[in-house]
Scaffold this active site. Structure first.
Site, PDB file in Angstrom:
ATOM      1  N   CYS A  93       0.902  -1.206   0.032  1.00  0.00           N
ATOM      2  CA  CYS A  93       0.017  -0.051   0.021  1.00  0.00           C
ATOM      3  C   CYS A  93       0.985   1.405   0.010  1.00  0.00           C
ATOM      4  O   CYS A  93       1.515   1.622  -1.016  1.00  0.00           O
ATOM      5  CB  CYS A  93      -0.841  -0.098   1.149  1.00  0.00           C
ATOM      6  SG  CYS A  93      -2.471   1.016   0.721  1.00  0.00           S
ATOM      7  N   HIS A 216      -3.191  -4.831   2.042  1.00  0.00           N
ATOM      8  CA  HIS A 216      -2.490  -4.882   3.362  1.00  0.00           C
ATOM      9  C   HIS A 216      -2.369  -6.454   3.806  1.00  0.00           C
ATOM     10  O   HIS A 216      -3.318  -6.815   4.696  1.00  0.00           O
ATOM     11  CB  HIS A 216      -3.070  -4.203   4.425  1.00  0.00           C
ATOM     12  CG  HIS A 216      -3.037  -2.635   3.987  1.00  0.00           C
ATOM     13  ND1 HIS A 216      -1.927  -1.975   4.687  1.00  0.00           N
ATOM     14  CD2 HIS A 216      -3.795  -1.961   3.599  1.00  0.00           C
ATOM     15  CE1 HIS A 216      -2.156  -0.689   4.257  1.00  0.00           C
ATOM     16  NE2 HIS A 216      -3.419  -0.528   3.716  1.00  0.00           N
ATOM     17  N   GLU A 218      -0.778  -7.531   5.979  1.00  0.00           N
ATOM     18  CA  GLU A 218      -0.436  -7.483   7.615  1.00  0.00           C
ATOM     19  C   GLU A 218      -1.532  -7.103   8.278  1.00  0.00           C
ATOM     20  O   GLU A 218      -1.434  -7.107   9.459  1.00  0.00           O
ATOM     21  CB  GLU A 218       0.619  -6.350   7.487  1.00  0.00           C
ATOM     22  CG  GLU A 218       0.201  -4.830   7.290  1.00  0.00           C
ATOM     23  CD  GLU A 218       0.320  -4.169   5.978  1.00  0.00           C
ATOM     24  OE1 GLU A 218       0.117  -5.048   5.022  1.00  0.00           O
ATOM     25  OE2 GLU A 218       0.637  -3.193   5.824  1.00  0.00           O
TER      26      GLU A 218
HETATM   27  N1  GLN Z   1      -3.381   6.460   0.484  1.00  0.00           N
HETATM   28  C1  GLN Z   1      -2.155   6.290   1.457  1.00  0.00           C
HETATM   29  C2  GLN Z   1      -1.146   6.886   1.043  1.00  0.00           C
HETATM   30  O1  GLN Z   1      -0.917   7.667  -0.024  1.00  0.00           O
HETATM   31  C3  GLN Z   1      -1.929   4.682   1.463  1.00  0.00           C
HETATM   32  C4  GLN Z   1      -2.870   3.973   2.265  1.00  0.00           C
HETATM   33  C5  GLN Z   1      -2.416   2.733   2.965  1.00  0.00           C
HETATM   34  O2  GLN Z   1      -1.303   2.518   3.080  1.00  0.00           O
HETATM   35  N2  GLN Z   1      -3.551   2.162   3.726  1.00  0.00           N
HETATM   36  O3  GLN Z   1       0.011   6.961   1.576  1.00  0.00           O
END
Ligand code: GLN
Length: 240
Positions: A93, A216, A218
């Site tokens: 992410c 994720h 995790e």
């Molecule tokens: N939208 C988040 C960002 O720009 C990432 C979201 C996440 O890691 N859950 O960092």
């Protein structure tokens, strides 16, 4: 001995460490005792990073992680780790965003990226926090794992890979997974199934030693991707 670090500036680093330990217990159980030493450590300094054979960059907020990394002088050591030493790195992410060469910021102003992946990500692709969702994923790269059930994909303000960029003389960018044609998204905390057509959105890529996932692992207790990744990390180390 294998030392895997998790960048611990912000976000889900504790969760990654826990799943790494769970995955290592299964991966190393099948191996001889001599090379069964495994350590998962939190990384906040260049000294800690230097001890690592591989690194995970967790989900969280990529702008914050990037800001703290710059303040603590970690940005250049991270770029060196990923792009010069080419040690294995996995970003989930926000971690995927940081490992990309380009990101489409939703607000004005850019952010410093670590880079390495020849892709452009679209941040917050699915919308805002309330549009976060879970979807069962068939991940082709997990086909060799014992448990064939779908992987619980947790998407929280998740990015997708919106374009594969020119790779120059780097290795090929492999698309490891896309969202299926229609996804039944269970809105977190709401007993409502939302079906939306996100067919073809790229949610996992690999380029050489770099792996990136939009979702994720995790935030689940499913250690299959961690186990798969540990095996990928171990392979070249064994051959060396
Ligand atoms: N939208 C988040 C960002 O720009 C990432 C979201 C996440 O890691 N859950 O960092």
């Amino acid at each position: 001995a294998l030392t895997v670090g998790v960048l611990a500036l912000q976000g889900g680093f504790v969760e990654h460490i826990n799943l790494l330990r769970k995955a290592a217990a299964t991966v190393f159980a099948q191996r001889s005792r001599a090379d069964a030493a495994f350590e998962a450590i939190e990384v906040r300094t260049a000294q800690e990073l230097a001890r690592c054979d591989a690194l995970i960059i967790p989900g969280g907020e990529s702008t914050t992680i990037s800001f703290v990394a710059q303040q603590s002088g970690l940005m250049e050591p991270l770029r060196d780790f990923v792009q010069v030493q080419k040690k294995p790195v996995w970003g989930t992410c926000a971690g995927l965003i940081l490992l990309s060469n380009q990101a489409n910021a939703t607000k004005k102003g850019g952010q410093e990226l670590i880079g390495g992946l020849s892709v452009r990500v679209h941040r917050n692709h699915f919308g805002r926090q309330i549009e976060s969702f879970e979807a069962p994923l068939q991940l082709p790269f997990l086909a060799g794992e014992a448990d064939p059930s779908p992987f619980p994909g947790v998407f929280i303000r998740a990015p997708v890979v919106e374009e594969i960029l020119s790779r120059g003389d780097g290795p090929e960018v492999q698309v490891l997974a896309k969202l299926p044609g229609r996804v039944d998204k269970m809105k977190t905390g709401v007993s409502l199934a939302v079906t939306r057509d996100d067919s073809g959105d790229i949610i996992a890529v690999r380029q050489g030693s770099i792996l990136g996932t939009s979702f994720h692992p995790e935030l689940t207790d499913d250690a299959r991707i961690h186990a798969w990744w540990l095996k990928q990390v171990l392979r070249p180390l064994q051959d060396a």
